[in-house]
Scaffold this active site. Structure first.
Site, PDB file in Angstrom:
ATOM      1  N   GLU A 241     -10.212   3.035   8.909  1.00 56.74           N
ATOM      2  CA  GLU A 241      -8.962   3.597   9.428  1.00 56.74           C
ATOM      3  C   GLU A 241      -9.250   4.504  10.624  1.00 56.74           C
ATOM      4  O   GLU A 241      -8.449   4.626  11.534  1.00 56.74           O
ATOM      5  CB  GLU A 241      -8.241   4.387   8.322  1.00 56.74           C
ATOM      6  CG  GLU A 241      -6.929   5.024   8.780  1.00 56.74           C
ATOM      7  CD  GLU A 241      -6.152   5.715   7.673  1.00 56.74           C
ATOM      8  OE1 GLU A 241      -6.706   5.851   6.560  1.00 56.74           O
ATOM      9  OE2 GLU A 241      -4.994   6.104   7.912  1.00 56.74           O
TER      10      GLU A 241
ATOM     11  N   ASP B  33       2.372   3.095   2.968  1.00 58.34           N
ATOM     12  CA  ASP B  33       1.259   4.045   2.852  1.00 58.34           C
ATOM     13  C   ASP B  33       1.704   5.479   2.591  1.00 58.34           C
ATOM     14  O   ASP B  33       2.028   5.844   1.481  1.00 58.34           O
ATOM     15  CB  ASP B  33       0.402   3.928   4.125  1.00 58.34           C
ATOM     16  CG  ASP B  33      -0.943   4.642   4.019  1.00 58.34           C
ATOM     17  OD1 ASP B  33      -1.225   5.193   2.949  1.00 58.34           O
ATOM     18  OD2 ASP B  33      -1.703   4.649   4.994  1.00 58.34           O
TER      19      ASP B  33
ATOM     20  N   HIS C 158       1.052   5.509  -1.345  1.00 61.60           N
ATOM     21  CA  HIS C 158       0.642   6.728  -2.052  1.00 61.60           C
ATOM     22  C   HIS C 158       1.950   7.494  -2.246  1.00 61.60           C
ATOM     23  O   HIS C 158       2.395   8.202  -1.326  1.00 61.60           O
ATOM     24  CB  HIS C 158      -0.315   7.575  -1.223  1.00 61.60           C
ATOM     25  CG  HIS C 158      -1.552   6.869  -0.764  1.00 61.60           C
ATOM     26  ND1 HIS C 158      -2.706   6.827  -1.517  1.00 61.60           N
ATOM     27  CD2 HIS C 158      -1.826   6.178   0.366  1.00 61.60           C
ATOM     28  CE1 HIS C 158      -3.640   6.142  -0.844  1.00 61.60           C
ATOM     29  NE2 HIS C 158      -3.127   5.740   0.285  1.00 61.60           N
TER      30      HIS C 158
ATOM     31  N   HIS D 213     -11.850   3.555  -3.023  1.00 61.38           N
ATOM     32  CA  HIS D 213     -11.123   4.363  -2.046  1.00 61.38           C
ATOM     33  C   HIS D 213     -11.543   4.005  -0.632  1.00 61.38           C
ATOM     34  O   HIS D 213     -10.706   3.716   0.221  1.00 61.38           O
ATOM     35  CB  HIS D 213     -11.284   5.867  -2.289  1.00 61.38           C
ATOM     36  CG  HIS D 213     -10.518   6.662  -1.271  1.00 61.38           C
ATOM     37  ND1 HIS D 213     -11.047   6.981  -0.046  1.00 61.38           N
ATOM     38  CD2 HIS D 213      -9.253   7.121  -1.271  1.00 61.38           C
ATOM     39  CE1 HIS D 213     -10.116   7.627   0.673  1.00 61.38           C
ATOM     40  NE2 HIS D 213      -9.028   7.715  -0.062  1.00 61.38           N
TER      41      HIS D 213
ATOM     42  N   TYR E 111      -5.239   7.460  -7.238  1.00 61.10           N
ATOM     43  CA  TYR E 111      -6.517   8.112  -7.574  1.00 61.10           C
ATOM     44  C   TYR E 111      -6.335   9.518  -8.142  1.00 61.10           C
ATOM     45  O   TYR E 111      -7.297  10.246  -8.341  1.00 61.10           O
ATOM     46  CB  TYR E 111      -7.470   8.135  -6.359  1.00 61.10           C
ATOM     47  CG  TYR E 111      -6.853   8.657  -5.068  1.00 61.10           C
ATOM     48  CD1 TYR E 111      -6.675  10.013  -4.844  1.00 61.10           C
ATOM     49  CD2 TYR E 111      -6.428   7.775  -4.085  1.00 61.10           C
ATOM     50  CE1 TYR E 111      -6.101  10.483  -3.679  1.00 61.10           C
ATOM     51  CE2 TYR E 111      -5.844   8.240  -2.911  1.00 61.10           C
ATOM     52  CZ  TYR E 111      -5.686   9.592  -2.712  1.00 61.10           C
ATOM     53  OH  TYR E 111      -5.100  10.046  -1.562  1.00 61.10           O
TER      54      TYR E 111
ATOM     55  N   HIS F 226       0.844  -1.203   0.000  1.00 61.48           N
ATOM     56  CA  HIS F 226       0.000   0.000   0.000  1.00 61.48           C
ATOM     57  C   HIS F 226       0.877   1.249   0.000  1.00 61.48           C
ATOM     58  O   HIS F 226       1.536   1.554   0.977  1.00 61.48           O
ATOM     59  CB  HIS F 226      -0.936   0.003   1.214  1.00 61.48           C
ATOM     60  CG  HIS F 226      -1.983   1.068   1.146  1.00 61.48           C
ATOM     61  ND1 HIS F 226      -3.032   1.005   0.256  1.00 61.48           N
ATOM     62  CD2 HIS F 226      -2.146   2.226   1.830  1.00 61.48           C
ATOM     63  CE1 HIS F 226      -3.803   2.073   0.406  1.00 61.48           C
ATOM     64  NE2 HIS F 226      -3.281   2.839   1.347  1.00 61.48           N
TER      65      HIS F 226
ATOM     66  N   HIS G  73      -5.643  -1.088   6.415  1.00 67.46           N
ATOM     67  CA  HIS G  73      -5.734  -0.559   7.781  1.00 67.46           C
ATOM     68  C   HIS G  73      -6.558  -1.489   8.682  1.00 67.46           C
ATOM     69  O   HIS G  73      -6.020  -2.066   9.602  1.00 67.46           O
ATOM     70  CB  HIS G  73      -6.296   0.875   7.847  1.00 67.46           C
ATOM     71  CG  HIS G  73      -5.506   1.858   7.069  1.00 67.46           C
ATOM     72  ND1 HIS G  73      -4.167   2.083   7.312  1.00 67.46           N
ATOM     73  CD2 HIS G  73      -5.831   2.673   6.021  1.00 67.46           C
ATOM     74  CE1 HIS G  73      -3.713   3.001   6.459  1.00 67.46           C
ATOM     75  NE2 HIS G  73      -4.698   3.367   5.667  1.00 67.46           N
TER      76      HIS G  73
HETATM   77 ZN   LIG Z   1      -3.926   4.729   1.886  1.00 70.90          ZN
END
Ligand SMILES: [Zn+2]
Length: 447
Positions: A239, A324, A63, A209, A123, A61, A273
């Site tokens: 989360e 993340d 971003h 998402h 995204y 995971h 999460h």
């Molecule tokens: Zn995330």
């Protein structure tokens, strides 16, 4: 840099545990052909890997762009929600070129740390405001180019993002995340798949998402598309307690129950999460036999809480790990945190064995990204190898079978991805100066 064919490991973590003097051979496609323990010295032509060699780590995971907030978000108090405000401002400043340069440097940092594969929960599809890029895939292309440059395998988790919260319109910065509908999301992903979005260098997965950003009918549509195309499906789950409260208020159930009702939970699903779960949620996730991706350094950084990792594993969920938002990029820190957070919450040591922690960081992470042929040093697997030094100030004196509980990314000396050396003696072979590249890429987009 070409696949040299064979690697001689002082110690290697094989499926049954650490073994000494292991020769790993691979073919030109980067697939392991032979693993032979007890080879006293490296044969001529074999690359010598010192220390303990583990399978390549999977970052399930990521971003990438959040890396630009590291060390820039601690100046004030606040919460996950105030951090998110800063993150949206940053998202609004990225274009395909700055996104590519930032992701390339972040993926170089990842390979230096021992990650050989990454799942990018993506995204940032469209330009700020309205319209689309030409080609429409410009932002995804930026990620693929970045990963290719940095030598890491990339799964683009192409994420559907439609609402600003349950029943709420998108805010200005969120508008670029949205395709407008699940149908248009599916058209875009189908076009990407048709254009070759699934190759040896990486793959494509579907993303929801969260229940905050995707309404129930669209959850069902994305889940249906993922099932039809046999794609992994990833979703942020619980989360924050606020997500559970909003979900209950609108739908009368937990986010886990909502996902299950709309067909989004199955063997190919990864919930990310899974921090605030009710006992029935844990049972449901276990019954569905999917993956649960913990991101402990992020969950700590954002004050999310400690999820029920041991209970999920006992229920049948395959645990994996992600960095993340990249407050830290270190697979060893993540796997260690899975155990250490459990210790703090439970008052017990040894909640996970080292072998379980390594499996979460390697094999099970690759499975979550759609690769069942990675993360183990066995014939037929991709030749992803990470050599961790046993002779640094951090690792000296540690028993080799406990090394993953003391080593850090700084102790990673060599990284091989699909038979190709990408990091050698702590130096990236494809990106000359990742730290300078990070500084420049962050400077270009930071507020
Ligand atoms: Zn995330």
């Amino acid at each position: 840099v070409t696949a040299p064919g064979s690697f001689w490991c002082e110690q290697a973590w094989l499926p049954e545990g650490p073994a000494a003097s292991v020769l790993v051979s691979c073919d030109a496609a980067g697939v392991i052909t032979e693993v032979a323990a007890g080879r006293a010295s490296p044969p001529p032509g074999a690359v010598r890997l010192r220390g303990l060699v583990t399978p390549g780590f999977a970052n399930a995971h990521s971003h990438a762009f959040h890396r630009a907030l590291r060390g820039r978000s601690h100046g004030q108090r606040g919460s996950f929600w105030t951090w998110r405000r800063q993150m949206y401002d940053l998202a609004g400043r990225l274009d395909p070129d700055s996104y590519r340069r930032l992701a390339r440097a972040v993926y170089a940092e990842m390979t230096l740390a021992g990650f050989t594969a990454v799942g990018e929960f993506h995204y940032l599809h469209h330009p700020p405001g309205a319209g689309s890029y030409r080609p429409a895939s410009a932002m995804t292309d930026a990620l693929r180019s970045a990963a290719g440059d940095a030598g890491i395998r990339l799964t683009v988790i192409d994420t559907c993002y439609l609402t600003g919260g349950i029943g709420q319109p998108l805010s200005g910065e969120q508008r670029r995340f949205s395709d407008g509908s699940a149908e248009r999301w599916a058209e875009r992903v189908a076009a990407a798949l048709a254009a070759g979005g699934d190759t040896a260098a990486g793959g494509t997965a579907a993303g929801i998402h969260s229940v905050r950003a995707v309404p129930p009918d669209a959850i069902a549509a994305v889940a249906g598309f993922a099932a039809d195309h046999r794609l992994p499906l990833h979703v942020h789950l619980s989360e924050q307690q606020a997500e559970n409260d909003a979900c209950r208020a609108s739908y009368g159930c937990t986010p886990t129950q909502l996902l299950e009702r709309h067909g989004a939970l199955g063997e190919r699903t990864t919930v990310v999460h899974a921090t605030h779960l009710e006992p029935a949620d844990i049972a449901t996730l276990g019954r569905c036999r999917g993956s649960g991706c913990f991101c402990p350094t992020t969950e700590r950084d954002l004050a999310d809480g400690i999820g029920p990792a041991r209970q999920l594993a006992d229920a049948g969920v395959r645990l994996c790990l992600g960095s993340d938002q990249h407050a830290v990029i270190d697979p060893l820190a993540e796997l260690r945190a899975l155990e250490m957070d459990e210790r703090l919450a439970s008052g017990e040591r040894g909640r996970f064995t080292v072998a379980e922690l390594l499996a979460a960081a390697t094999t099970q992470g690759h499975v979550a990204l759609g690769s069942t042929d990675a993360g183990r040093i066995v014939p037929g697997a991709r030749c992803d190898l990470v050599a961790i030094s046993t002779g640094t100030v951090r690792t000296a004196g540690a028993a080799v079978e406990q090394l993953p509980l003391v080593a850090s990314a700084a102790d990673v000396r060599d990284v091989v991805v699909g038979g190709r050396a990408v990091v050698e003696d702590g130096r990236h072979l494809l990106v000359a100066d990742p730290a300078a590249d990070l500084a420049a890429a962050i400077d270009a987009v930071a507020g």
